[in-house]
Motif scaffolding. Structure first.
Motif, mmCIF file in Angstrom:
data_model
loop_
_atom_site.group_PDB
_atom_site.id
_atom_site.type_symbol
_atom_site.label_atom_id
_atom_site.label_comp_id
_atom_site.label_asym_id
_atom_site.label_seq_id
_atom_site.Cartn_x
_atom_site.Cartn_y
_atom_site.Cartn_z
ATOM 1 N N ILE A 214 0.971 -1.165 0.072
ATOM 2 C CA ILE A 214 0.044 0.125 -0.020
ATOM 3 C C ILE A 214 0.950 1.305 -0.090
ATOM 4 N N ILE A 215 1.940 1.373 0.803
ATOM 5 C CA ILE A 215 2.768 2.485 0.961
ATOM 6 C C ILE A 215 3.439 2.570 -0.452
ATOM 7 N N SER A 216 4.038 1.391 -0.829
ATOM 8 C CA SER A 216 4.779 1.687 -2.186
ATOM 9 C C SER A 216 3.869 2.116 -3.509
ATOM 10 N N GLY A 217 2.659 1.486 -3.380
ATOM 11 C CA GLY A 217 1.592 1.918 -4.435
ATOM 12 C C GLY A 217 1.243 3.268 -4.142
ATOM 13 N N VAL A 218 1.135 3.840 -2.946
ATOM 14 C CA VAL A 218 0.866 5.192 -3.022
ATOM 15 C C VAL A 218 1.938 6.079 -3.495
ATOM 16 N N VAL A 219 3.069 5.795 -2.935
ATOM 17 C CA VAL A 219 4.408 6.512 -3.419
ATOM 18 C C VAL A 219 4.642 6.451 -4.701
ATOM 19 N N TYR A 220 4.541 5.507 -5.442
ATOM 20 C CA TYR A 220 4.884 5.053 -6.739
ATOM 21 C C TYR A 220 3.591 5.868 -7.622
ATOM 22 N N GLY A 221 2.360 6.140 -7.202
ATOM 23 C CA GLY A 221 1.331 6.394 -7.789
ATOM 24 C C GLY A 221 1.392 8.016 -7.756
ATOM 25 N N TYR A 222 1.996 8.400 -6.741
ATOM 26 C CA TYR A 222 2.156 10.006 -6.352
ATOM 27 C C TYR A 222 3.214 10.355 -7.088
ATOM 28 N N PHE A 223 4.226 9.764 -7.418
ATOM 29 C CA PHE A 223 5.289 9.933 -8.018
ATOM 30 C C PHE A 223 5.098 10.126 -9.747
ATOM 31 N N TYR A 224 4.025 8.949 -10.219
ATOM 32 C CA TYR A 224 3.725 9.395 -11.562
ATOM 33 C C TYR A 224 2.692 10.368 -11.675
ATOM 34 N N TYR A 225 1.831 10.715 -10.804
ATOM 35 C CA TYR A 225 0.879 11.680 -10.703
ATOM 36 C C TYR A 225 1.651 13.077 -11.030
ATOM 37 N N ARG A 226 2.356 13.201 -10.236
ATOM 38 C CA ARG A 226 3.320 14.419 -10.066
ATOM 39 C C ARG A 226 4.216 14.904 -11.236
ATOM 40 N N THR A 227 4.836 13.786 -11.746
ATOM 41 C CA THR A 227 5.657 13.793 -13.017
ATOM 42 C C THR A 227 5.113 13.746 -14.459
ATOM 43 N N ASN A 228 3.887 13.123 -14.480
ATOM 44 C CA ASN A 228 3.464 12.396 -15.781
ATOM 45 C C ASN A 228 4.267 11.665 -16.569
ATOM 46 N N ASN A 229 5.194 11.198 -15.928
ATOM 47 C CA ASN A 229 5.887 10.122 -16.472
ATOM 48 C C ASN A 229 6.248 8.750 -15.665
ATOM 49 N N LEU A 230 6.037 7.714 -16.338
ATOM 50 C CA LEU A 230 5.833 6.432 -15.743
ATOM 51 C C LEU A 230 7.246 5.590 -15.584
ATOM 52 N N TRP A 231 8.293 6.145 -16.235
ATOM 53 C CA TRP A 231 9.493 5.572 -16.017
ATOM 54 C C TRP A 231 10.229 5.588 -14.898
ATOM 55 N N GLY A 232 9.925 6.886 -13.994
ATOM 56 C CA GLY A 232 10.523 6.940 -12.801
ATOM 57 C C GLY A 232 10.093 5.811 -11.757
ATOM 58 N N ALA A 233 8.500 5.536 -11.897
ATOM 59 C CA ALA A 233 8.105 4.516 -10.978
ATOM 60 C C ALA A 233 8.363 3.096 -11.522
ATOM 61 N N PHE A 234 8.606 3.148 -12.622
ATOM 62 C CA PHE A 234 8.872 1.761 -13.319
ATOM 63 C C PHE A 234 10.362 1.404 -12.911
ATOM 64 N N ILE A 235 11.345 2.253 -12.953
ATOM 65 C CA ILE A 235 12.678 2.176 -12.557
ATOM 66 C C ILE A 235 12.857 1.883 -11.104
ATOM 67 N N ALA A 236 12.049 2.704 -10.429
ATOM 68 C CA ALA A 236 12.171 2.447 -8.742
ATOM 69 C C ALA A 236 11.620 1.033 -8.410
ATOM 70 N N HIS A 237 10.790 0.788 -9.116
ATOM 71 C CA HIS A 237 10.031 -0.388 -8.750
ATOM 72 C C HIS A 237 11.085 -1.641 -9.266
#
Length: 310
Positions: A214-237
């Motif tokens: 849940i925590i990682s889902g919220v953080v990755y979701g917020y990261f994607y939302y605020r950057t409009n770029n999914l590469w960051g969340a993908f690489i962090a994951h």
């Protein structure tokens, strides 16, 4: 709904449905993904043979591509594009990368302060099955994480988050996809229960997975939302999964994942939560674009057509 959306949707019934009933469409996609996972986890059990549930990951990626093809959209519409990618990757490496450095160093200091000899060791172990191997097995685990990260980020953040934004607020959409993401991981405790593992151990595993995902889902979701770029969340994951496959703490008790130590877990989760205000501060300062609800596409002018039958 705007005229652009109405006109564009006339050309594609599924696209129209995805905007009018985004939650229903996403839950349907979620159920299909779960069916694939049930067969892979409980029937085929490929992870017991090759160390990875590769069927779920590969077919999950194909499911995302199939959905985008059916609604006639591109992978750039779920965040896999090059816009602001440099800034996004700097946040990923500098922010999320630092989390692992701090967590591992702190855990080693705690162990050594308590008189336990400890060191970091590179190995190749799948924590879910206990399978281990050499260099080739390690490369296989890392390679499989590319599919896993692509599938989970593409489905839960890239596709679901944009759809949920049609109906819910920013945080409502982020928490909903994170909740579904956490439920997605409960297949492992359930299988361990069916395989005869003690109920108490399974309950503890399930609780830990729910909290961490849940925590990682919220953080990755917020990261994607605020950057409009999914590469960051993908690489962090991808980095997260790969590190826990190949980097271990060795003590007299043997090799242990960092996640087997409570101080490591607490610090790890707290630092992830700290990333939320950091991401907000950086993206505000750089004025990065936010993710728009599904249907607000970058090429919406190209979708603007006149319904000749109207």
């Amino acid at each position: 709904m705007s005229d652009i959306k109405k006109n564009s949707n006339n050309q594609n019934p599924l696209l129209k449905k995805s905007i009018e009933q985004p939650v229903l469409v996403m839950l349907s996609l979620y159920i299909i993904a779960w069916i694939i996972k049930i067969f892979d986890t409980f029937i085929f059990r490929l992870d017991e043979l090759i160390g990875e549930a590769i069927l779920t990951k590969a077919l999950g990626v194909l499911l995302i591509f199939l959905y985008l093809w059916l609604v006639k959209r591109k992978i750039s519409d779920i965040g896999f594009h090059s816009k602001k990618i440099g800034t996004t990757l700097l946040i990923t490496i500098g922010g999320f990368g630092l989390i692992y450095v701090i967590a591992y160093i702190t855990q080693l200091i705690i162990l050594k302060a308590s008189g336990v000899k400890a060191s970091l060791v590179l190995s190749a172990i799948d924590p879910k099955t206990g399978l281990s191997g050499g260099l080739l097995f390690g490369l296989w685990l890392v390679f499989s994480n590319l599919f896993n990260s692509g599938m989970e980020e593409g489905l839960f953040r890239g596709v679901m988050l944009r759809h949920f934004l049609v109906r819910y607020s920013k945080w409502g959409a982020i928490f909903l996809q994170a909740f579904l993401f956490s439920l997605w991981h409960l297949s492992w405790p359930l299988r361990h229960l069916l395989d005869g593992q003690a109920v108490g151990d399974v309950a503890f595993e399930a609780l830990g997975l729910l909290l961490s995902t849940i925590i990682s889902g919220v953080v990755y979701g917020y990261f994607y939302y605020r950057t409009n770029n999914l590469w960051g969340a993908f690489i962090a994951h991808f980095i997260n999964n790969s590190i826990f496959n190949v980097l271990f703490i060795e003590t007299a008790a043997g090799l242990q994942s960092g996640l087997e130590f409570m101080p490591f877990i607490l610090l790890f989760l707290i630092l992830h939560l700290v990333m939320i205000p950091i991401i907000g501060l950086i993206t505000n300062r750089l004025q990065l674009p936010e993710v728009m609800p599904w249907g607000d596409f970058a090429d919406k002018e190209d979708l603007k057509t006149v319904d000749q039958t109207a």
